[in-house]
Scaffold this motif. Structure first.
Motif, PDB file in Angstrom:
ATOM      1  N   UNK A  97      18.609  29.971   8.198  1.00 40.91           N
ATOM      2  CA  UNK A  97      19.318  28.802   8.697  1.00 40.91           C
ATOM      3  C   UNK A  97      18.379  27.583   8.791  1.00 40.91           C
ATOM      4  N   UNK A  98      18.807  26.438   8.260  1.00 42.15           N
ATOM      5  CA  UNK A  98      17.966  25.248   8.219  1.00 42.15           C
ATOM      6  C   UNK A  98      17.575  24.755   9.604  1.00 42.15           C
ATOM      7  N   UNK A 395      11.886  35.705  19.255  1.00 42.20           N
ATOM      8  CA  UNK A 395      10.919  36.212  18.287  1.00 42.20           C
ATOM      9  C   UNK A 395       9.710  36.753  19.043  1.00 42.20           C
ATOM     10  N   UNK A 396       9.344  38.025  18.847  1.00 42.47           N
ATOM     11  CA  UNK A 396       8.221  38.603  19.594  1.00 42.47           C
ATOM     12  C   UNK A 396       6.875  37.998  19.181  1.00 42.47           C
ATOM     13  N   UNK A 397       5.987  37.894  20.123  1.00 39.93           N
ATOM     14  CA  UNK A 397       4.632  37.419  19.868  1.00 39.93           C
ATOM     15  C   UNK A 397       3.983  38.270  18.771  1.00 39.93           C
ATOM     16  N   UNK A 398       3.278  37.612  17.849  1.00 45.18           N
ATOM     17  CA  UNK A 398       2.591  38.303  16.764  1.00 45.18           C
ATOM     18  C   UNK A 398       3.413  38.482  15.511  1.00 45.18           C
ATOM     19  N   UNK A 399       4.701  38.167  15.571  1.00 40.38           N
ATOM     20  CA  UNK A 399       5.564  38.302  14.391  1.00 40.38           C
ATOM     21  C   UNK A 399       5.177  37.264  13.336  1.00 40.38           C
ATOM     22  N   UNK A 400       5.301  37.654  12.062  1.00 42.34           N
ATOM     23  CA  UNK A 400       5.165  36.684  10.970  1.00 42.34           C
ATOM     24  C   UNK A 400       6.558  36.159  10.658  1.00 42.34           C
ATOM     25  N   UNK A 401       6.709  34.853  10.726  1.00 44.85           N
ATOM     26  CA  UNK A 401       8.022  34.219  10.588  1.00 44.85           C
ATOM     27  C   UNK A 401       8.065  33.457   9.265  1.00 44.85           C
ATOM     28  N   UNK A 402       9.133  33.670   8.499  1.00 43.18           N
ATOM     29  CA  UNK A 402       9.265  33.075   7.166  1.00 43.18           C
ATOM     30  C   UNK A 402      10.472  32.137   7.100  1.00 43.18           C
ATOM     31  N   UNK A 403      10.318  30.853   7.480  1.00 42.55           N
ATOM     32  CA  UNK A 403      11.401  29.902   7.203  1.00 42.55           C
ATOM     33  C   UNK A 403      11.573  29.759   5.693  1.00 42.55           C
ATOM     34  N   UNK A 404      12.818  29.842   5.233  1.00 41.67           N
ATOM     35  CA  UNK A 404      13.078  29.802   3.793  1.00 41.67           C
ATOM     36  C   UNK A 404      13.532  28.416   3.364  1.00 41.67           C
ATOM     37  N   UNK A 405      12.635  27.685   2.711  1.00 43.33           N
ATOM     38  CA  UNK A 405      12.970  26.389   2.135  1.00 43.33           C
ATOM     39  C   UNK A 405      14.011  26.559   1.031  1.00 43.33           C
ATOM     40  N   UNK A 406      13.905  27.646   0.299  1.00 44.66           N
ATOM     41  CA  UNK A 406      14.838  27.907  -0.799  1.00 44.66           C
ATOM     42  C   UNK A 406      16.269  28.022  -0.276  1.00 44.66           C
ATOM     43  N   UNK A 407      16.469  28.817   0.760  1.00 43.55           N
ATOM     44  CA  UNK A 407      17.822  28.995   1.289  1.00 43.55           C
ATOM     45  C   UNK A 407      18.368  27.690   1.861  1.00 43.55           C
ATOM     46  N   UNK A 408      17.515  26.886   2.498  1.00 43.10           N
ATOM     47  CA  UNK A 408      17.968  25.601   3.045  1.00 43.10           C
ATOM     48  C   UNK A 408      18.498  24.685   1.949  1.00 43.10           C
ATOM     49  N   UNK A 428      26.150   8.360  -3.296  1.00 39.43           N
ATOM     50  CA  UNK A 428      26.395   9.652  -2.643  1.00 39.43           C
ATOM     51  C   UNK A 428      25.416   9.939  -1.508  1.00 39.43           C
ATOM     52  N   UNK A 429      24.153   9.626  -1.692  1.00 35.90           N
ATOM     53  CA  UNK A 429      23.138   9.734  -0.645  1.00 35.90           C
ATOM     54  C   UNK A 429      23.135  11.087   0.079  1.00 35.90           C
ATOM     55  N   UNK A 430      23.278  12.145  -0.696  1.00 39.31           N
ATOM     56  CA  UNK A 430      23.261  13.468  -0.059  1.00 39.31           C
ATOM     57  C   UNK A 430      21.903  13.786   0.558  1.00 39.31           C
ATOM     58  N   UNK A 431      20.851  13.143   0.033  1.00 39.68           N
ATOM     59  CA  UNK A 431      19.529  13.373   0.608  1.00 39.68           C
ATOM     60  C   UNK A 431      19.431  12.796   2.017  1.00 39.68           C
ATOM     61  N   UNK A 432      20.324  11.869   2.364  1.00 39.55           N
ATOM     62  CA  UNK A 432      20.394  11.356   3.732  1.00 39.55           C
ATOM     63  C   UNK A 432      21.385  12.153   4.563  1.00 39.55           C
ATOM     64  N   UNK A 433      22.530  12.432   3.978  1.00 39.96           N
ATOM     65  CA  UNK A 433      23.569  13.172   4.709  1.00 39.96           C
ATOM     66  C   UNK A 433      23.078  14.578   5.059  1.00 39.96           C
ATOM     67  N   UNK A 434      22.387  15.213   4.110  1.00 41.64           N
ATOM     68  CA  UNK A 434      21.914  16.591   4.317  1.00 41.64           C
ATOM     69  C   UNK A 434      20.384  16.658   4.327  1.00 41.64           C
ATOM     70  N   UNK A 435      19.756  15.608   4.862  1.00 46.39           N
ATOM     71  CA  UNK A 435      18.297  15.528   4.795  1.00 46.39           C
ATOM     72  C   UNK A 435      17.608  16.674   5.531  1.00 46.39           C
ATOM     73  N   UNK A 436      18.286  17.266   6.507  1.00 48.10           N
ATOM     74  CA  UNK A 436      17.660  18.377   7.218  1.00 48.10           C
ATOM     75  C   UNK A 436      17.671  19.662   6.397  1.00 48.10           C
ATOM     76  N   UNK A 437      18.378  19.629   5.262  1.00 46.79           N
ATOM     77  CA  UNK A 437      18.376  20.783   4.355  1.00 46.79           C
ATOM     78  C   UNK A 437      17.472  20.565   3.141  1.00 46.79           C
TER      79      UNK A 437
END
Length: 509
Positions: A97-98, A395-408, A428-437
């Protein structure tokens, strides 16, 4: 005394099979059971495998078939945005999730998440590395890096980048005109030379470049292997290669300092950096103040390697996808060529920084390339504390967390699985509308400091390749499938025929 029990009789009550082998086997079973228990406790309600392979977890599958492994994590996370698994005894959390990814990017600090860049990055990259820094120290270093990416500096780099790209395109045309040729390694070599020329210029001798290239290949190989740090193994070779690479760059920083102290004009990235650093050192000496931070040659060598790593493999990935996506979409390629004909009177003349800023459609194309196929698909972090990522899961301490840029990249955007540069158009400016993705350059305090440099490099390449070369893919059924090397590339390594374009020099109308 009849009440005393003979020890020999007592031992007789125990099975004769109780040997050291059985004790070790029992301990092993208990250890496996304990690992499974702790994994289940950390995973909690998250989707993911209920039972994991002892000690290695999904590591073998990740190394052998990384594309399939990460697709499975994304599929598992589709419902709640998160999924759990085990890699080499480490609990991991895959973030699909983004908004949850943004939560991690915004909390890179000592008491939340630590950016690692690679699951075993510190062992590979060493201590002097920008990605491991936090807070004011990190802000101060980024401030010192700002002179490297001013309009003046970027304008100088454009000429260096263009010269390297033209040189390698000529080589490619000689190689790939009569037989299909895979471009991945050729692109990588071009990018490595470009990065060397832009970052350290003439401070790297021919002999040093040859050793540099060998060591960088060893480093790349080590990124995709298990972290077995013993002589003869790829990871061990990669770690020692990085040490040699960093020491070479230390020498470049030292020579640049001397040249800038003599009042010379900057000729590469390290010169822009050292020009400011030398001035600060002189001022500190004049006022008897402490030496400015981040001015030691050893530190600087490590930071330059950061730039090299960030620029090298990510750019290779993006260039390959630009070639394949434009070849697959001839109508988009023709629009690029139309824009180039309008802006550039002579395709053999150097491209100016002002002309790059005019290439609005070409910029839309390269932004869509890095959205559609973001080169660094995952950005590993380590949880320094138990971190409540949602109302229901911590998320437990010590976990390796993988945010996925690809899925976003495939969330929010209209018809997201279609390659469509027009989504970045003013209408269209989707890069502004969906800039958090749109996260190919990350977000938060560690967002890529060289973002404009990277986009310029892609735009230059697309401008030159599209006008100088006709490209035809040597298609196979799975040629466009994704593979990890460690950034993502086409499975066929971009196998193509190349030929010179007949209208490479347009008329002056």
């Amino acid at each position: 005394m009849d009440s005393i029990i003979d020890p020999a009789l007592l031992l007789g009550f125990f099975p004769m099979a109780l040997t050291w082998h059985s004790v070790m086997a029992t301990l092993l079973v208990l250890l496996i059971a304990w690992q499974q228990f702790t994994y289940s406790r950390k995973k909690g309600s998250l989707p993911g495998p209920s039972i994991v392979f002892p000690f290695v977890g999904g590591a073998i599958g990740m190394v052998q078939k990384p594309t399939k492994f990460w697709e499975e994590q994304a599929k598992a996370a589709r419902g709640v945005g998160l999924a759990g698994n085990l890699l080499l005894g480490k609990f991991i959390v895959f973030v699909r999730d983004s908004e949850l990814s943004h939560k991690i990017f915004a909390n890179v600090k000592p008491d939340a998440f630590h950016l690692v860049g690679h699951p075993f990055g510190k062992n590979l990259f060493g201590e002097h590395n920008l990605i491991y820094m936090f807070g004011e120290e990190h802000k101060d270093l980024r401030r010192r890096l700002a002179p490297n990416f001013t309009l003046k500096a970027l304008g100088l780099y454009v000429a260096i980048q263009e010269n390297a790209i033209r040189k390698h395109i000529r080589k490619w045309l000689e190689i790939a005109s009569e037989k299909p040729t895979a471009l991945r390694l050729l692109c990588r070599d071009m990018n490595l030379e470009t990065s060397q020329n832009v970052f350290v210029g003439s401070y790297l001798s021919k002999q040093a470049r040859e050793q540099f290239n060998r060591d960088y290949n060893l480093f790349n190989a080590g990124l995709m292997t298990l972290p077995i740090d013993f002589p003869g193994f790829a990871f061990y070779k990669a770690r020692h290669a990085v040490s040699r690479l960093a020491m070479t760059l230390v020498g470049c920083a030292h020579e640049s300092k001397k040249r800038m102290a003599n009042g010379k004009e900057p000729a590469c990235l390290v010169d822009f950096w050292m020009a400011e650093t030398v001035n600060e050192i002189k001022e500190a000496e004049r006022t008897d103040a402490p030496r400015p931070p981040h001015s030691d040659d050893t530190e600087i060598g490590g930071y330059i390697f950061d730039f090299l790593f960030a620029a090298q493999d990510a750019s290779t990935s993006s260039l390959l996808w630009a070639i394949t996506l434009l070849e697959s979409n001839p109508e988009i390629l023709e629009k690029v060529r139309e824009e180039q004909r309008r802006i550039r009177v002579d395709f053999n003349a150097p491209i100016s920084p002002e002309q790059i800023r005019e290439m609005k459609y070409t910029e839309m194309v390269v932004k869509e390339v890095v959205r559609f196929r973001p080169p660094a698909t995952l950005v590993p972090h380590i949880a320094a504390v138990d971190f409540p990522i949602t109302e229901k899961y911590t998320i437990p301490k010590g976990s390796i967390v993988f945010p996925s840029v690809f899925e976003s990249s495939f969330q929010g955007f209209e018809d997201a699985h279609r390659f469509d540069p027009e989504r970045f158009s003013p209408s269209r400016q989707e890069h502004q509308i969906y800039k958090r993705n749109w996260l190919p350059f990350g977000a938060g305090p560690h967002q890529c400091v060289g973002q404009r440099y990277a986009l310029n490099h892609l735009m230059l390449f697309v401008a030159l390749f599209s006008t100088l070369v006709d490209c035809k893919r040597c298609r196979t059924p799975d040629c466009d499938e994704i593979t990890y090397v460690p950034t993502i590339v086409p499975k066929d390594d971009c196998l193509v025929y190349l030929s010179s374009r007949k209208d490479a020099v347009p008329d002056s109308r």
